[in-house]
Write an enzyme that holds these catalytic residues in place. Structure first.
Site, short mmCIF file in Angstrom:
data_model
loop_
_atom_site.label_atom_id
_atom_site.label_comp_id
_atom_site.label_asym_id
_atom_site.label_seq_id
_atom_site.Cartn_x
_atom_site.Cartn_y
_atom_site.Cartn_z
N GLU A 44 4.24 -8.13 14.98
CA GLU A 44 3.50 -8.84 15.11
C GLU A 44 2.65 -9.93 15.93
OE1 GLU A 44 0.97 -7.42 12.10
OE2 GLU A 44 -0.56 -7.29 12.72
N LYS A 117 -4.78 -2.25 17.98
CA LYS A 117 -4.22 -1.56 16.46
C LYS A 117 -5.37 -1.75 16.81
CE LYS A 117 -3.11 -4.12 11.91
NZ LYS A 117 -2.36 -5.14 11.20
N CYS A 153 1.88 -2.05 12.12
CA CYS A 153 1.56 -2.91 10.67
C CYS A 153 0.70 -1.74 10.36
CB CYS A 153 1.22 -3.47 10.76
SG CYS A 153 1.78 -4.94 9.17
N LYS A 186 8.16 -5.26 -2.22
CA LYS A 186 7.30 -4.92 -1.72
C LYS A 186 8.70 -4.09 -0.31
CE LYS A 186 3.78 -5.97 2.25
NZ LYS A 186 3.23 -6.63 2.15
#
Lengths: 556, 556
Positions: A44, A117, A153, A186
């Site tokens: 990103e 996005k 994302c 995560k």
């Protein structure tokens, strides 16, 4: 139809370094082409670095980015890569003039497609609704006969699957450009989420993450590709740059012999250690420092920070100063020196600077007592470090950990001085775990254990008065840390905490300390987020706030 | 139909003080009823204080607020105010469990109506999209035959007029609950906006603002009511609590003899001064301090801060310490003492503490030179202040101004120490303006001018080396401040700045200094926002950021 060769370009950009980041894209694209890739995917906003925060609002920056992106398209073609499809994150401008978070498809010497996005995270550490306009149109393009979609994302995390923008489009492959910061545990969540998305879309998914540190965030890489059945087609390392080309089969579906998803590296402590090393290394490098400086007390916090520093910038670039006082125990100096030797710190960079003379001169004038006298000692040490930093140019590291920061058990302008605090988001309990982990890694590698056993095993003390120990002021860390975890990270109430088994008195004491230390936290140096909720922009509380979990605790 | 008596309850709540805020509402409601009011309107989130930031996300807080609101409805009825309609801002919970920013209508012993804010500001200092779910339903209710609508702050500012939620509803009166922070020149914008809204709705508008300081914000009050033609029906003072009842005519429209909107107080400097005094007074009081402490250098910044402090907490609660060094000029001590006398600081609270002995003891050990030696002096002063603060419990005030903070012309952990920085958002040029304003006010009031003329007229100097002056390191403030204003507040590019007439060299120097000082600003104390763009959460830039306006300025 032939498989598609897709390169995961997991690179480490620097915020604002348009030239450096463009060169990184160019070099990685060359590498991908050499590996036979037909498509190369970056993380990103790779061209600007990420996150850029309010820099997005600066028009001159957006103009410079747009120019550099155009130039990059030409440079790629000039480098003989005109046939390669380069998918790279960038900063754009919406029709209403607001900034956008985009993915460019560069090919044939031009910017062929732009995706904007749509899911803008505005929670935790993210402020994207503040700075970006959301996109509205999906992007699907063809690559050697494969139907390829693009997401960025949050598009795949958000409510409702976030993929609504792809509508009913049939895809063979979804490319996801990510700037997903590390936090403990995560990466497992990411893999599970992407597996669900792959099955839902019935398409392969290439998940490409950034790698590297940016202020209080560290991107851990760990890019991967799953096929439409959720099977792993290929993956990249965590915490390292890597360009890896993966063959994605037609229709996004591998044969029966596909590898199941590899289990994540289960060593959470090791991941956390490596995350912090990378965060520090990048803070130093990207801010133009070449060396770091810290106080060595002989205690566990400074020992772990020094070890992380040596791993991040090389022991030869670490300067450690032992600053004994009349209250320092005999082992303090010995443990500090032992650490310096074990780490291989240059002898002239291990220094001993007693604070007695300065302390006496202050006390001759001010005659401070109690806490003021304790803080004075910590502040003299802070001044020594800042003086050496100003004179010699080192970045000062603050040794404080998350438990201390939570309850305000540190001296502002004393041990809290510095430009970066590697353990800021690491509880005391986990500091010990990091120490044991790092020593075990050394044993495994046949190297000297860096951290003296005595620094690990002795009872923690600030050594600011005779025979001081942390447990005189605070609950034992095996009570304090779980309590802090529940109160700070999970926002447990007083009643919740008592139900979890903590004594009401301890709950009142600790929650009160946490609430009252907010002003100190505001002035604390940056340090890397490694848990689900770090102090700083992840947890924004007013300083002026008289709400107390327990009404009896409201007096201050 | 009779006119409606509407009370503007402009009060000063404290974040988290549910009991205190409820008592404030109760007392103000009594006062309104005594004035004959039928409706009393409070500011935004008056029951919780505002803004509460991530405290909104704490479930135990939301539960406590809901309970206190229910209890307040009962208490109002018990106090004989069951017929009064009390419209007060609160914190609620949406059907999906997320927090909401609400207005309650309390009457007849119960919560009769709830309106949820629809426009959630998420720019500048605001993060409401982060913490709140937006409401969807309008609220209109009847009060003595008048059709009354409710809106909260951003609802009337937002794009598209923000009043879409009121649809085609015909209103006589719109109540707007606000938490609108002061900034220079803003009250004029508010009046103009509300006038447009009143005309568009063809209804009277009662605009009620909070008053008081909360961390880096200061709410300036200045509540007012306009009739449907935009004529002023009544208004409250700025910077003071006040309950004022205004008669709103039927159909929201006054007769031809209505007063036109009074011009705003045009004295921007006076407003700014009063805003800072209120911000400091509330930071001190709401955080449980009773006294403040600062260094008195004889210079303009500390003189203005000391004067603001005396106005905020009383001269008897101000402690000033002159800390001369061998580089201090002869007038420094004289000017500091003159200031203390003029302000009426208690003689035992004006202290002189030379730094020579401490300085010599440090230099005997460290032998620092150049900038490190300069910073050492500032840090010794910081330590003295923090030591006295720890010993005696005063809040330390940092004297730094916005110009210094912008270019990093201050010593971190030195003159930057403190819990609050009153001049943080005030340029050096405006510091002088504040000084002249305050002296003029004193003359007007027949009082002693607090600020020595010599502190105003002498060339600014940090006095950290022989014959030092600011203009040896920085452009003159009459160049620097406009340049900073353009670069920081208006995000001008290098080309813009050159076109504005600033020399390219000066532009490069200053923009580079600003960009490189971000890490220091992160650790700076809180101070009140008084301009359109303050450092802090109003301007969120990465520390690690190598973008430079001018490529030639990229080396560091």
């Amino acid at each position: 139809m032939d498989p598609l060769s897709v390169a995961l370009a997991q690179v480490n950009p620097t915020v604002g370094d348009l030239e450096g980041n463009a060169q990184l894209v160019l070099a990685s694209a060359r590498q991908a082409a050499a590996q036979g890739a037909q498509v190369v995917v970056f993380g990103e906003m790779v061209l600007t670095g990420y996150p850029i925060e309010d820099l997005a609002l600066r028009t001159s920056f957006r103009v410079a980015v747009a120019e550099r992106a155009e130039q990059l398209a030409t440079e790629l073609a000039d480098a003989g890569l005109a046939d390669l499809m380069v998918v790279a994150g960038c900063l754009g401008t919406a029709s209403d003039g607001r900034p956008t978070n985009t993915a460019l498809v560069l090919t044939g010497g031009r910017i062929e497609h732009v995706y904007t996005k749509q899911g803008l995270p505005n929670y935790g550490v993210f402020d994207e609704y503040r700075i970006f306009a959301a996109g509205e149109a999906p992007l699907r393009f063809g690559a050697a006969g494969h139907r390829v979609g693009v997401a960025i994302c949050e598009d795949i995390w958000g409510a409702g699957g976030g993929l609504a923008h792809l509508g009913e489009a049939e895809l063979d492959l979804l490319l996801v450009l990510n700037g997903s910061p590390y936090e403990r545990g995560k990466s497992h969540q990411r893999t599970e989420l992407v597996r669900q998305r792959a099955k839902h879309l019935d398409a392969a998914v290439a998940y490409v993450n950034l790698v590297g540190g940016q202020d209080d965030l560290v991107f851990d890489g760990g890019s991967f590709v799953l096929d439409a059945g959720g099977n792993l087609l290929g993956s990249s390392a965590q915490f390292a740059e890597e360009v890896r080309t993966v063959s994605v089969p037609a229709l996004g579906r591998a044969g029966e012999d596909a590898t199941a998803v590899a289990p994540d590296n289960d060593d959470d402590t090791g991941q956390m250690y490596d995350a912090i090393v990378l965060a520090l290394a990048d803070y130093v490098r990207k801010n133009g420092f070449t060396s770091v400086l810290l106080g060595l007390s002989g205690g566990i916090d400074s020992a772990v920070v020094a070890t992380i520093a040596a791993d991040a910038v090389g022991a030869q670039n670490v300067v450690g100063v032992a600053m004994p006082s009349k209250y320092s125990s005999s082992h303090s100096l010995a443990d500090a020196e032992d650490l310096a030797n074990r780490l291989g710190i240059d002898p002239q960079n291990y220094r001993v600077q007693p604070i007695e003379a300065m302390f006496d001169s202050f006390q001759g004038e001010l005659a401070l007592t109690g806490l003021a006298e304790e803080n004075l000692q910590a502040r003299i040490r802070g001044m020594i470090l800042m003086g050496l930093s100003n004179d010699e140019g080192h970045l000062v590291l603050a040794p404080g950990n998350k438990s201390e920061l939570a309850v305000g058990y540190s001296t502002i302008y004393g041990d809290a001085v510095g430009g970066y605090a590697p353990l800021k988001d690491v509880s005391k309990t986990r500091v010990w775990e990091l120490a044991r982990f790092r020593n075990a890694r050394a044993r495994q590698d046949g190297e000297i254990e860096p951290i003296p056993e005595n620094s690990i095993s002795k009872p923690p003390s600030a050594e600011l008065r005779p025979d001081q120990r942390d447990d005189q002021s605070l609950p034992d860390y095996d009570i304090l840390d779980p309590l802090l975890d529940a109160y700070v990270e999970r926002a447990a109430s007083q009643a919740d905490l008592v139900q979890l088994g903590f004594g009401a008195d301890v709950v009142d004491q600790v929650t009160m300390l946490v609430d009252r230390a907010e002003w100190k936290r505001r002035q604390y140096p940056l340090g890397p987020k490694v848990t689900a909720l770090a102090f700083g922009r992840d947890r924004r509380l007013p300083v002026t706030n008289v709400f107390r979990e327990h009404p009896g605790a409201a007096e201050r």
